[in-house]
Design a protein around this motif. Sequence first.
Motif, PDB file in Angstrom:
ATOM      1  N   ARG A 188      -5.544  43.578  15.583  1.00 14.32           N
ATOM      2  CA  ARG A 188      -5.697  44.998  15.253  1.00 14.32           C
ATOM      3  C   ARG A 188      -4.722  45.366  14.137  1.00 14.32           C
ATOM      4  NH1 ARG A 188      -5.937  47.741  21.370  1.00 14.32           N
ATOM      5  NH2 ARG A 188      -7.498  46.295  22.230  1.00 14.32           N
ATOM      6  N   ASP A 189      -5.261  45.852  13.044  1.00 14.97           N
ATOM      7  CA  ASP A 189      -4.443  46.271  11.899  1.00 14.97           C
ATOM      8  C   ASP A 189      -3.478  45.177  11.463  1.00 14.97           C
ATOM      9  OD1 ASP A 189      -5.654  48.814  11.893  1.00 14.97           O
ATOM     10  OD2 ASP A 189      -4.268  49.527  13.434  1.00 14.97           O
ATOM     11  N   GLY A 190      -3.965  43.942  11.439  1.00 15.98           N
ATOM     12  CA  GLY A 190      -3.164  42.829  10.967  1.00 15.98           C
ATOM     13  C   GLY A 190      -2.191  42.251  11.973  1.00 15.98           C
ATOM     14  N   ARG A 191      -2.140  42.815  13.174  1.00 16.67           N
ATOM     15  CA  ARG A 191      -1.220  42.336  14.203  1.00 16.67           C
ATOM     16  C   ARG A 191      -2.008  41.657  15.309  1.00 16.67           C
ATOM     17  NH1 ARG A 191       1.709  46.016  18.551  1.00 16.67           N
ATOM     18  NH2 ARG A 191       2.844  44.400  19.682  1.00 16.67           N
ATOM     19  N   ARG A 192      -1.540  40.476  15.737  1.00 10.76           N
ATOM     20  CA  ARG A 192      -2.239  39.721  16.779  1.00 10.76           C
ATOM     21  C   ARG A 192      -1.394  39.656  18.049  1.00 10.76           C
ATOM     22  NH1 ARG A 192      -6.463  36.637  17.296  1.00 10.76           N
ATOM     23  NH2 ARG A 192      -6.915  36.548  15.051  1.00 10.76           N
ATOM     24  N   VAL A 193      -2.055  39.900  19.169  1.00 15.23           N
ATOM     25  CA  VAL A 193      -1.427  39.796  20.492  1.00 15.23           C
ATOM     26  C   VAL A 193      -2.226  38.806  21.321  1.00 15.23           C
ATOM     27  CG1 VAL A 193      -0.975  41.038  22.660  1.00 15.23           C
ATOM     28  CG2 VAL A 193      -0.378  42.092  20.466  1.00 15.23           C
ATOM     29  N   VAL A 194      -1.522  38.016  22.127  1.00 12.85           N
ATOM     30  CA  VAL A 194      -2.131  37.075  23.061  1.00 12.85           C
ATOM     31  C   VAL A 194      -1.786  37.517  24.478  1.00 12.85           C
ATOM     32  CG1 VAL A 194      -2.124  34.699  23.916  1.00 12.85           C
ATOM     33  CG2 VAL A 194      -2.034  35.136  21.446  1.00 12.85           C
ATOM     34  N   SER A 195      -2.778  37.590  25.353  1.00 10.24           N
ATOM     35  CA  SER A 195      -2.536  37.893  26.769  1.00 10.24           C
ATOM     36  C   SER A 195      -3.028  36.727  27.620  1.00 10.24           C
ATOM     37  CB  SER A 195      -3.236  39.188  27.188  1.00 10.24           C
ATOM     38  OG  SER A 195      -4.647  39.026  27.137  1.00 10.24           O
ATOM     39  N   VAL A 196      -2.322  36.483  28.721  1.00  9.67           N
ATOM     40  CA  VAL A 196      -2.677  35.407  29.646  1.00  9.67           C
ATOM     41  C   VAL A 196      -2.765  35.994  31.048  1.00  9.67           C
ATOM     42  CG1 VAL A 196      -2.085  33.129  30.537  1.00  9.67           C
ATOM     43  CG2 VAL A 196      -1.404  33.762  28.204  1.00  9.67           C
ATOM     44  N   ILE A 197      -3.901  35.783  31.690  1.00 12.48           N
ATOM     45  CA  ILE A 197      -4.119  36.227  33.071  1.00 12.48           C
ATOM     46  C   ILE A 197      -4.568  35.007  33.875  1.00 12.48           C
ATOM     47  CG2 ILE A 197      -5.580  37.612  34.618  1.00 12.48           C
ATOM     48  CD1 ILE A 197      -3.808  39.418  33.058  1.00 12.48           C
ATOM     49  N   GLY A 208      -5.341  33.615  38.091  1.00 10.48           N
ATOM     50  CA  GLY A 208      -5.426  33.940  39.506  1.00 10.48           C
ATOM     51  C   GLY A 208      -5.982  35.307  39.813  1.00 10.48           C
ATOM     52  N   ALA A 209      -6.849  35.836  38.940  1.00 15.57           N
ATOM     53  CA  ALA A 209      -7.532  37.097  39.251  1.00 15.57           C
ATOM     54  C   ALA A 209      -8.634  36.837  40.274  1.00 15.57           C
ATOM     55  CB  ALA A 209      -8.111  37.721  37.986  1.00 15.57           C
ATOM     56  N   ALA A 210      -9.069  37.894  40.967  1.00 17.82           N
ATOM     57  CA  ALA A 210     -10.010  37.724  42.075  1.00 17.82           C
ATOM     58  C   ALA A 210     -11.459  37.595  41.623  1.00 17.82           C
ATOM     59  CB  ALA A 210      -9.880  38.901  43.043  1.00 17.82           C
ATOM     60  N   SER A 211     -11.765  38.024  40.392  1.00 23.71           N
ATOM     61  CA  SER A 211     -13.154  38.014  39.940  1.00 23.71           C
ATOM     62  C   SER A 211     -13.201  38.001  38.419  1.00 23.71           C
ATOM     63  CB  SER A 211     -13.899  39.244  40.462  1.00 23.71           C
ATOM     64  OG  SER A 211     -13.341  40.425  39.898  1.00 23.71           O
ATOM     65  N   ASP A 212     -14.382  37.763  37.883  1.00 27.44           N
ATOM     66  CA  ASP A 212     -14.565  37.818  36.445  1.00 27.44           C
ATOM     67  C   ASP A 212     -14.250  39.213  35.921  1.00 27.44           C
ATOM     68  OD1 ASP A 212     -15.367  37.321  33.810  1.00 27.44           O
ATOM     69  OD2 ASP A 212     -17.458  37.754  34.254  1.00 27.44           O
ATOM     70  N   SER A 213     -14.738  40.232  36.591  1.00 27.73           N
ATOM     71  CA  SER A 213     -14.486  41.601  36.133  1.00 27.73           C
ATOM     72  C   SER A 213     -12.999  41.935  36.187  1.00 27.73           C
ATOM     73  CB  SER A 213     -15.295  42.598  36.966  1.00 27.73           C
ATOM     74  OG  SER A 213     -14.945  42.514  38.339  1.00 27.73           O
ATOM     75  N   ALA A 214     -12.288  41.391  37.174  1.00 28.28           N
ATOM     76  CA  ALA A 214     -10.852  41.669  37.296  1.00 28.28           C
ATOM     77  C   ALA A 214     -10.078  41.042  36.144  1.00 28.28           C
ATOM     78  CB  ALA A 214     -10.328  41.161  38.626  1.00 28.28           C
ATOM     79  N   ARG A 215     -10.438  39.816  35.757  1.00 31.06           N
ATOM     80  CA  ARG A 215      -9.701  39.196  34.658  1.00 31.06           C
ATOM     81  C   ARG A 215      -9.978  39.920  33.337  1.00 31.06           C
ATOM     82  NH1 ARG A 215     -12.782  33.292  34.182  1.00 31.06           N
ATOM     83  NH2 ARG A 215     -14.821  34.084  33.520  1.00 31.06           N
ATOM     84  N   VAL A 216     -11.186  40.421  33.176  1.00 36.50           N
ATOM     85  CA  VAL A 216     -11.524  41.173  31.962  1.00 36.50           C
ATOM     86  C   VAL A 216     -10.767  42.495  31.937  1.00 36.50           C
ATOM     87  CG1 VAL A 216     -13.377  42.397  30.767  1.00 36.50           C
ATOM     88  CG2 VAL A 216     -13.770  40.092  31.647  1.00 36.50           C
ATOM     89  N   GLU A 217     -10.789  43.209  33.047  1.00 30.36           N
ATOM     90  CA  GLU A 217     -10.116  44.518  33.127  1.00 30.36           C
ATOM     91  C   GLU A 217      -8.617  44.367  32.930  1.00 30.36           C
ATOM     92  OE1 GLU A 217      -9.369  48.083  36.395  1.00 30.36           O
ATOM     93  OE2 GLU A 217     -11.021  46.671  36.683  1.00 30.36           O
ATOM     94  N   ASN A 218      -8.017  43.380  33.603  1.00 33.78           N
ATOM     95  CA  ASN A 218      -6.579  43.159  33.472  1.00 33.78           C
ATOM     96  C   ASN A 218      -6.198  42.798  32.042  1.00 33.78           C
ATOM     97  OD1 ASN A 218      -5.793  43.638  36.155  1.00 33.78           O
ATOM     98  ND2 ASN A 218      -6.301  41.550  36.781  1.00 33.78           N
TER      99      ASN A 218
END
Length: 409
Positions: A270-279, A281-291
């Motif tokens: 976003r606007d030239g800046r990159r962020v990486v997130s790691v999740i 052990g979430a309970a579901s596909d929707s949970a990992r997406v939301e988190n």
Amino acid sequence: MTLKKSRLAFPHLSLFAAGCVLALAPALGFAQGATPIPGATPAAPAIVTAVGELATVPAPSLTAKAWLTLDATSGQIIASQNPDERVEPASLTKLMSAYLVFDALENKRLTLDQNVTVSEKAWKTEGSRMFIKPGSQVTVDELLKGVIVQSGNDATVALAEAVAGSEDAFAALMNQEAAKQGLRDTHFVNSTGLPDPTHLTTVRDLAILSRNLVVKFPQYLHYYSQKEYTYNKIKQNNRNRLLWTDPTVDGLKTGHTQSAGYCLVATALRDGRRVVSVIVGAASDSARVENSLKLLNWSFQNFDTIKLFDNEKPAVNARVWEGQAETVGLGSQAPTWITVPRGKGPQVKPVAQYTQPLIAPLKQGAKVGTVSLSLDGKLLRQEPLYVLNDVAEAGFFGRVYDKIRLLFE
């Protein structure tokens, strides 16, 4: 208190009282007269505080076993939970598998249009599949799409064999690369992420690996943003549903087994800046997406990443003795970026510790000290200081004059 010897000048940043510089040097392990090691790689900056601890807006509450968010430009961890707890990576393993394939491509050991013969072992590999047939010829490009878009275990083994001859040999290369990257709590048994009691990693190690991948191999990131791929008349969608949810997301990889839960390494630009997130052990596909989306949004909205100095913009203009120039710039060999809570960039406090006195001749690239970067009284990181320009030795009388002056400093 002042310190005339150091003659410190931070033209772009405010500075702590200069009098603490030499007093701090012994405590920080800095030895005067340090000399550079030819060909050495600069040490990674020491990240002391996760910058999220200094933010007024707390990290979101997430439902996952462990998580971490990292700024890819600065390399700083913004926030984390259980960052060093060893966990099953499942198909997040394929981040390292792809990294090694990309490395082989860049070093001309493979080409994208090269055909790979599918082995019986690759064809029989259980789990998610690309549906390649034994004995068939499949290009490296097609197999990469099978690995990254379809998460095919059969495609992953086929590429592992193409790179190393066997999956076992490839796993040894994976562990060798993990050690090279400083992934201290990671051990790979296979190329796919199929469960094994000793096939383990941490969200910290996954974040470091992911950052290294996107920084070193941006030319291959398009595979990770591809939403679908059809092979053998079978169309499969990318399992990373954030590609449909947020247009700034362009990777990276999902993972799931019954024991590992639902996992996702996501990255957004976003606007030239990159962020990486790691999740993990979430309970579901929707949970990992939301988190993941919560974590990305929080990281972008509440933090800035700013460039402090580089090889053209010195951190310090330091006094030189017995040289043809009176001062020399000290700084970093590559741009120094730092992540801080939004709006707090001007409050970053740098303190330099460097060899006293600096005596010519000085060679460009010589390491002579460190600069510590603090915010709100907490150390965020340290960077090495290098000489930015050669300084030749002065003539005989100039050297003698400076030797006499030093006696009275």
